[in-house]
Design a protein around this motif. Sequence first.
Motif, PDB file in Angstrom:
ATOM      1  N   ILE A 193      37.438 -18.902  14.694  1.00  0.00           N
ATOM      2  CA  ILE A 193      37.706 -20.266  13.704  1.00  0.00           C
ATOM      3  C   ILE A 193      36.989 -19.507  12.335  1.00  0.00           C
ATOM      4  CG2 ILE A 193      36.324 -22.659  13.232  1.00  0.00           C
ATOM      5  CD1 ILE A 193      36.336 -22.530  16.387  1.00  0.00           C
ATOM      6  N   GLU A 194      37.798 -19.862  11.321  1.00  0.00           N
ATOM      7  CA  GLU A 194      37.362 -19.760   9.811  1.00  0.00           C
ATOM      8  C   GLU A 194      37.002 -18.184   9.787  1.00  0.00           C
ATOM      9  OE1 GLU A 194      34.577 -22.807   8.878  1.00  0.00           O
ATOM     10  OE2 GLU A 194      36.087 -24.216   8.732  1.00  0.00           O
ATOM     11  N   ASP A 215      44.373 -18.064  15.843  1.00  0.00           N
ATOM     12  CA  ASP A 215      43.566 -18.676  14.714  1.00  0.00           C
ATOM     13  C   ASP A 215      43.320 -20.131  15.123  1.00  0.00           C
ATOM     14  OD1 ASP A 215      42.011 -19.713  12.713  1.00  0.00           O
ATOM     15  OD2 ASP A 215      43.040 -18.488  11.140  1.00  0.00           O
ATOM     16  N   THR A 275      41.366 -22.347  13.756  1.00  0.00           N
ATOM     17  CA  THR A 275      40.932 -23.165  12.708  1.00  0.00           C
ATOM     18  C   THR A 275      41.272 -24.431  12.456  1.00  0.00           C
ATOM     19  OG1 THR A 275      40.313 -20.869  11.340  1.00  0.00           O
ATOM     20  CG2 THR A 275      40.144 -23.090  10.170  1.00  0.00           C
ATOM     21  N   ASP A 276      42.681 -24.502  12.457  1.00  0.00           N
ATOM     22  CA  ASP A 276      43.376 -25.855  12.249  1.00  0.00           C
ATOM     23  C   ASP A 276      43.049 -26.895  13.128  1.00  0.00           C
ATOM     24  OD1 ASP A 276      44.522 -25.151   9.962  1.00  0.00           O
ATOM     25  OD2 ASP A 276      46.321 -24.671  10.675  1.00  0.00           O
ATOM     26  N   PHE A 324      40.465 -26.852  15.297  1.00  0.00           N
ATOM     27  CA  PHE A 324      38.950 -27.183  15.164  1.00  0.00           C
ATOM     28  C   PHE A 324      38.683 -28.133  13.771  1.00  0.00           C
ATOM     29  CE2 PHE A 324      34.836 -26.575  13.107  1.00  0.00           C
ATOM     30  CZ  PHE A 324      34.026 -26.845  14.091  1.00  0.00           C
ATOM     31  N   GLU A 325      39.475 -28.120  12.795  1.00  0.00           N
ATOM     32  CA  GLU A 325      39.377 -29.018  11.711  1.00  0.00           C
ATOM     33  C   GLU A 325      40.119 -30.367  11.916  1.00  0.00           C
ATOM     34  OE1 GLU A 325      37.731 -28.645   9.155  1.00  0.00           O
ATOM     35  OE2 GLU A 325      37.038 -26.529   9.267  1.00  0.00           O
ATOM     36  N   ARG A 372      28.999 -27.786  13.923  1.00  0.00           N
ATOM     37  CA  ARG A 372      29.152 -26.671  13.030  1.00  0.00           C
ATOM     38  C   ARG A 372      27.809 -26.015  13.041  1.00  0.00           C
ATOM     39  NH1 ARG A 372      33.840 -27.396   9.798  1.00  0.00           N
ATOM     40  NH2 ARG A 372      34.946 -29.580   9.998  1.00  0.00           N
ATOM     41  N   THR A 417      41.430 -10.047   9.661  1.00  0.00           N
ATOM     42  CA  THR A 417      42.655 -10.894   9.231  1.00  0.00           C
ATOM     43  C   THR A 417      44.067 -10.186   9.423  1.00  0.00           C
ATOM     44  OG1 THR A 417      42.153 -10.720   6.856  1.00  0.00           O
ATOM     45  CG2 THR A 417      40.964 -12.584   7.955  1.00  0.00           C
TER      46      THR A 417
END
Length: 134
Positions: free
Chosen positions: A26-27, A54, A56-57, A59-60, A69, A82
Amino acid sequence: MGSESEVFTLAEVSEHSIPKDCWLVIEGKVYDVTKFLEDHPGGDEVLLSATGKDATDDFEDVGHSSTARAMMAEFCVGEIDTSTVPTETKYTPPKQPHYNQDKTPEFIIKLLQFLVPLLILGLAVGVRFYTNST
Protein backbone atom coordinates in the motif's frame (compact mmCIF):
# COMPACT_ATOMS: atom_id res chain seq x y z
CA MET A 1 10.97 -9.88 9.28
CA GLY A 2 13.06 -7.08 7.89
CA SER A 3 13.47 -3.52 8.96
CA GLU A 4 11.44 -0.70 7.49
CA SER A 5 14.27 0.10 5.07
CA GLU A 6 14.23 -3.39 3.54
CA VAL A 7 13.13 -3.42 -0.10
CA PHE A 8 11.03 -6.28 -1.46
CA THR A 9 10.04 -7.24 -4.98
CA LEU A 10 6.40 -7.85 -5.80
CA ALA A 11 7.26 -11.53 -6.37
CA GLU A 12 8.63 -11.76 -2.81
CA VAL A 13 5.55 -10.05 -1.36
CA SER A 14 3.27 -12.32 -3.44
CA GLU A 15 4.68 -15.37 -1.64
CA HIS A 16 2.91 -14.11 1.51
CA SER A 17 -0.72 -14.59 0.49
CA ILE A 18 -2.25 -17.07 2.93
CA PRO A 19 -4.04 -16.53 6.25
CA LYS A 20 -0.96 -17.62 8.26
CA ASP A 21 1.35 -15.27 6.30
CA CYS A 22 -0.28 -12.25 4.63
CA TRP A 23 1.57 -9.21 3.23
CA LEU A 24 0.14 -6.22 1.39
CA VAL A 25 1.58 -3.39 -0.70
CA ILE A 26 0.00 0.00 0.00
CA GLU A 27 1.43 3.35 -1.11
CA GLY A 28 4.88 1.90 -1.80
CA LYS A 29 5.22 0.22 1.58
CA VAL A 30 4.99 -3.48 2.47
CA TYR A 31 2.85 -4.50 5.43
CA ASP A 32 2.74 -7.86 7.22
CA VAL A 33 -0.94 -7.91 8.24
CA THR A 34 -1.00 -11.56 9.34
CA LYS A 35 -1.67 -10.68 13.02
CA PHE A 36 -4.37 -8.18 11.98
CA LEU A 37 -6.43 -10.54 9.78
CA GLU A 38 -8.80 -11.60 12.56
CA ASP A 39 -9.27 -8.01 13.78
CA HIS A 40 -9.84 -6.37 10.38
CA PRO A 41 -13.36 -4.88 10.38
CA GLY A 42 -13.90 -5.90 6.74
CA GLY A 43 -12.86 -9.49 7.38
CA ASP A 44 -9.76 -11.41 6.42
CA GLU A 45 -10.98 -12.22 2.88
CA VAL A 46 -10.73 -8.53 1.94
CA LEU A 47 -7.07 -8.45 2.91
CA LEU A 48 -6.27 -11.83 1.37
CA SER A 49 -7.83 -10.77 -1.95
CA ALA A 50 -5.52 -7.73 -2.04
CA THR A 51 -2.29 -9.78 -1.94
CA GLY A 52 0.08 -10.11 -4.88
CA LYS A 53 -0.60 -6.65 -6.28
CA ASP A 54 -0.42 -2.98 -5.39
CA ALA A 55 -3.44 -2.69 -3.08
CA THR A 56 -3.29 1.11 -2.80
CA ASP A 57 -6.44 1.69 -4.87
CA ASP A 58 -8.34 -0.96 -2.91
CA PHE A 59 -7.24 0.67 0.35
CA GLU A 60 -8.14 4.20 -0.80
CA ASP A 61 -11.51 3.19 -2.25
CA VAL A 62 -12.71 2.02 1.16
CA GLY A 63 -11.92 5.35 2.83
CA HIS A 64 -9.98 4.24 5.90
CA SER A 65 -10.00 6.43 9.02
CA SER A 66 -6.98 8.32 10.30
CA THR A 67 -6.87 5.80 13.16
CA ALA A 68 -6.63 2.94 10.67
CA ARG A 69 -3.86 4.76 8.80
CA ALA A 70 -1.95 5.33 12.05
CA MET A 71 -2.23 1.61 12.93
CA MET A 72 -0.50 0.67 9.69
CA ALA A 73 2.89 1.80 10.95
CA GLU A 74 3.19 -1.14 13.34
CA PHE A 75 2.69 -3.62 10.47
CA CYS A 76 5.21 -2.05 8.08
CA VAL A 77 8.09 -4.41 7.20
CA GLY A 78 9.70 -2.48 4.34
CA GLU A 79 9.19 -0.91 0.97
CA ILE A 80 8.29 -2.27 -2.44
CA ASP A 81 10.70 -2.12 -5.37
CA THR A 82 8.37 -0.12 -7.63
CA SER A 83 10.12 -1.40 -10.76
CA THR A 84 8.70 -4.86 -9.97
CA VAL A 85 5.08 -3.62 -9.81
CA PRO A 86 3.41 -3.63 -13.23
CA THR A 87 1.96 -0.29 -14.22
CA GLU A 88 -1.74 -0.23 -14.91
CA THR A 89 -2.47 -0.25 -18.57
CA LYS A 90 -5.59 1.17 -20.09
CA TYR A 91 -7.80 -1.29 -21.89
CA THR A 92 -7.24 -1.29 -25.61
CA PRO A 93 -9.68 -3.32 -27.65
CA PRO A 94 -8.17 -5.96 -29.91
CA LYS A 95 -7.54 -4.90 -33.48
CA GLN A 96 -10.36 -5.89 -35.78
CA PRO A 97 -9.46 -8.02 -38.77
CA HIS A 98 -9.51 -6.20 -42.10
CA TYR A 99 -12.33 -8.43 -43.32
CA ASN A 100 -15.15 -8.42 -40.80
CA GLN A 101 -16.95 -11.74 -41.16
CA ASP A 102 -19.94 -10.52 -39.16
CA LYS A 103 -20.75 -8.06 -41.98
CA THR A 104 -20.85 -10.80 -44.64
CA PRO A 105 -24.61 -11.46 -44.51
CA GLU A 106 -25.29 -7.73 -44.63
CA PHE A 107 -23.04 -7.41 -47.68
CA ILE A 108 -24.75 -10.32 -49.46
CA ILE A 109 -28.20 -8.84 -48.81
CA LYS A 110 -27.15 -5.48 -50.27
CA LEU A 111 -25.64 -7.24 -53.28
CA LEU A 112 -28.82 -9.24 -53.85
CA GLN A 113 -30.96 -6.10 -53.46
CA PHE A 114 -28.97 -4.69 -56.38
CA LEU A 115 -28.69 -7.80 -58.55
CA VAL A 116 -32.24 -9.24 -58.28
CA PRO A 117 -34.01 -6.15 -59.73
CA LEU A 118 -31.30 -5.97 -62.41
CA LEU A 119 -31.89 -9.64 -63.26
CA ILE A 120 -35.69 -9.09 -63.41
CA LEU A 121 -35.19 -6.07 -65.65
CA GLY A 122 -32.87 -8.10 -67.88
CA LEU A 123 -35.40 -10.92 -68.11
CA ALA A 124 -38.22 -8.46 -68.89
CA VAL A 125 -36.17 -6.90 -71.69
CA GLY A 126 -35.18 -10.35 -72.94
CA VAL A 127 -38.78 -11.61 -72.96
CA ARG A 128 -40.02 -8.45 -74.71
CA PHE A 129 -37.23 -8.67 -77.28
CA TYR A 130 -37.95 -12.39 -77.86
CA THR A 131 -41.74 -11.89 -78.19
CA ASN A 132 -41.35 -8.94 -80.58
CA SER A 133 -38.96 -10.84 -82.87
CA THR A 134 -41.27 -13.79 -83.41
